[in-house]
Design an enzyme around this catalytic site. Structure first.
Site, mmCIF file in Angstrom:
data_model
loop_
_atom_site.group_PDB
_atom_site.id
_atom_site.type_symbol
_atom_site.label_atom_id
_atom_site.label_comp_id
_atom_site.label_asym_id
_atom_site.label_seq_id
_atom_site.Cartn_x
_atom_site.Cartn_y
_atom_site.Cartn_z
ATOM 1 C CB VAL A 80 3.564 -5.415 -2.077
ATOM 2 C CG1 VAL A 80 2.535 -4.668 -1.325
ATOM 3 C CG2 VAL A 80 2.585 -6.753 -2.040
ATOM 4 N N GLY A 105 2.783 -5.536 -9.605
ATOM 5 C CA GLY A 105 3.029 -6.365 -10.970
ATOM 6 C C GLY A 105 4.270 -7.098 -11.131
ATOM 7 C CE LYS A 106 7.873 -7.401 -5.964
ATOM 8 N NZ LYS A 106 6.760 -6.591 -5.624
ATOM 9 C CG HIS A 112 13.326 -4.369 -1.548
ATOM 10 N ND1 HIS A 112 11.966 -4.234 -1.733
ATOM 11 C CD2 HIS A 112 13.571 -3.811 -0.382
ATOM 12 C CE1 HIS A 112 11.302 -4.079 -0.391
ATOM 13 N NE2 HIS A 112 12.260 -3.841 0.281
ATOM 14 C CG ASN A 122 2.553 -3.541 -14.667
ATOM 15 O OD1 ASN A 122 2.158 -3.659 -15.855
ATOM 16 N ND2 ASN A 122 2.183 -4.184 -13.766
ATOM 17 C CE LYS A 123 -1.136 -3.366 -11.053
ATOM 18 N NZ LYS A 123 -1.650 -3.320 -9.835
#
Length: 580
Positions: free
Chosen positions: A18, A21-22, A82, A132-133
């Site tokens: 959570v 960044g999905k 998931h 990510n990020k």
């Protein structure tokens, strides 16, 4: 190069912890499709985003020259996570052909990341890692809407070193979970190494790299899996909608074959397999939903059916035709509906909203060494509560509900019982809460057991604290092991009666029991100091033989078991077979 027409679009799912960044990454991918505005090529409203061959070629070749594109596009399932991945099943495994595991490069692996890895391993689904990020790494020189390959050229040496440190840490952490990974542009053999693609979903950096790696892996390693065939028509229902004006619609991912208006299909319902007919097929265009006479896999579609039946989301849709009979389709659906969960005689009861999520939480409970007694789809009902509340083992009296409701009559029934009900929509939190509940219940049972039967305990009368010699003896005692309680009978090391504990005081506070180690004041009835018991003497709590046998089969504190051994030796001075 034109796409190979015998291949279908690979289906892609996005997983991760959570806040890593999905959804933002999916938004970026959707944006590439929206920008093109090709009629019929935007499938946002039906649970999937389709990236056509033209978009894929444009996005990739803008950043990478001479990259051949052989697949007809990519189909991204829009529901990230998931659990969604587990729920969206194809016959024989996961619906997704390949997945993206999103990890915050600054935070690394988190509980849901590890759960995602476990699920991907379980379904044997190939995946890439979106680190990510990368814009949050120190020394970042601001840039956006570009590939990672281009963005890294604009960065300072200090940033490149910082990013490398984070990626190396990620590589190391992944390796502990059996994942051999490296940055995608440093990999020589993609069959042995998982690709890490650095991205910034916030600044739209690395999207072209993601699409390029996905396409390359799919057309090199998944050609058999994505080969287009018309022998069977198969889909997975990802959402069921009841619309008063038109009826029941099924948001569906068609992953094999062709579906036409008027086709007969088999679906799974809460009452078992059923047949119905396709009244209409809706697809998205840049102007909204539009009807289509036929659709070829892979595609996200909305199917309007002719019958009002309670279709279950996450289950299969099978076309009934000359290649697949109704009996064959129904048998397949029945077999598919059986959860692959290890059931034990004792354990927790699990309820979930869909088969996939039921298996997902069961898998994590198994990893946490928590046995499962029962696992079913549906809300928690009064019948569930009644069933669990009558179980003999108190540790079995717990219901774990994942993405389900507790019905009102179940709440009322539970209020008058000792069962535990734990609900939520995050697997690792539910497993953690279940572990805490079981630990507390075990502790409470241990406390209750200790309060009801004597515990092997050893005390010493402290010579410096003698307050009264008789009626009763009042002395200070040191509790060496176990738990002494008011009412316990004491013996000396010759198995002679050494009094009965009348009261215990810790300072000004009266206590019903005292656990070792401790020093308290103790009133002992039935004996006289210096006649029956003596200052500095070691005394034991007397244990009945049947209790000693029972305690041998339990996992007690090492000091308590050592004291039980000492009491057994004392008893065997009189009866050599005592305790056998």
């Amino acid at each position: 190069m034109e796409a190979i027409k015998s291949l279908r679009e690979p289906i892609v799912c996005v997983l991760g912890h959570v806040d890593h960044g999905k959804t933002t990454l999916l938004d970026d991918i959707r944006g590439t499709s929206i920008a093109e505005k090709e009629a019929g090529r935007i499938t946002q409203k039906i649970g999937a985003t389709e990236i056509s061959y033209n978009i894929l070629e444009r996005e990739i070749k803008t950043a990478f020259k001479n990259i051949p594109i052989k697949i007809p596009g990519l189909l991204f399932i829009d529901t990230p996570g998931h659990v969604a991945f587990s729920n969206m099943r194809s016959l024989g495994g996961a619906l997704a052909d390949i997945a993206i595991l999103v990890i915050d490069v600054n935070e690394g692996l988190k509980p849901q990341t590890i759960e995602s890895i476990d699920i991907l391993k379980k379904f044997k689904t190939p995946f890439i890692i979106a680190a990510n990020k990368i814009d949050a790494v120190p020394y970042f020189v601001n840039t956006s809407n570009t590939s990672f390959a281009n963005a890294i050229k604009m960065q300072r040496r200090e940033y490149i070193e910082e990013l490398d440190n984070r990626i190396y840490k990620l590589i190391s952490d992944l390796y502990t979970y059996g994942i051999n990974a490296d940055r995608y542009d440093r990999i020589s053999d993609f069959s042995k190494t998982f690709a890490i693609v650095p991205v910034s979903a916030k600044l739209k950096i690395g999207i072209a790299d993601i699409l390029m790696v996905l396409s390359g892996l799919a057309q090199k390693f998944l050609e058999n899996e994505i080969r287009l065939t018309y022998e069977k028509t198969l889909g997975t229902v990802i959402e069921v909608k009841i619309e008063e004006s038109i009826g029941i619609t099924l948001d569906t991912i068609l992953y094999q074959g062709m579906l036409k208006r008027g086709d007969t299909i088999a679906v799974n319902t809460s009452n078992g397999p059923a047949r119905t007919r396709v009244k209409a097929i809706l697809v998205n265009s840049n102007r909204g939903l539009k009807e289509s006479e036929k659709v070829v896999a892979a595609a996200g579609i909305r199917v309007l059916i002719t019958d009002k039946i309670p279709v279950i989301a996450g289950t299969s849709m099978i076309k009934i035709d000359e290649n697949t009979s109704e009996d064959e389709a129904f048998k397949t659906i029945i077999n598919e509906s059986k959860p692959n969960i290890k059931i034990s005689e004792h354990g927790v009861t699990v309820k979930a909203e869909a088969l996939g999520s039921l298996e997902a939480i069961a898998y994590e409970l198994e990893q946490a060494s928590i046995n499962i007694r029962s696992a079913e789809i549906g809300d928690i009902t009064k019948h569930d509560v009644t069933d669990v509340s009558t179980l003999n083992d108190p540790l079995d009296r717990i219901i774990i509900g994942f993405n389900v409701s507790v019905l009102d009559d179940a709440v009322q029934e539970a209020a008058s019982s000792d069962i535990g009900i734990i609900t939520g929509n995050v697997i690792y939190s539910l497993v953690d809460d279940a572990q805490k509940w079981l630990a507390k219940r075990k502790h409470d049972l241990e406390e209750q057991r200790k309060s009801n039967i004597p515990v092997p305990s050893k005390i010493v009368i402290m010579p410096e604290y003698i307050f009264r010699a008789a009626k009763p003896v009042i002395v200070g005692i040191k509790v060496i092991s176990g738990r002494v309680k008011v009412g316990d009978t004491l013996i000396d090391d010759n198995n002679k009666y050494a009094g009965t504990i009348k009261s215990l005081r810790d300072g000004d506070v009266s206590r019903q029991f005292v656990d070792a180690p401790a020093e308290v004041s103790c009133a002992i009835d039935g004996v006289v100091l210096n006649r029956h018991i003596f200052p500095g003497e070691t005394l034991y709590v007397d244990i009945p033989e049947n209790v000693a046998k029972q305690l041998r089969s339990e996992k007690l504190d090492d000091n308590i078991m050592k004291t039980l051994d000492e009491i057994t030796k004392i008893k065997r001075k009189i009866n050599q077979f005592w305790g056998f």
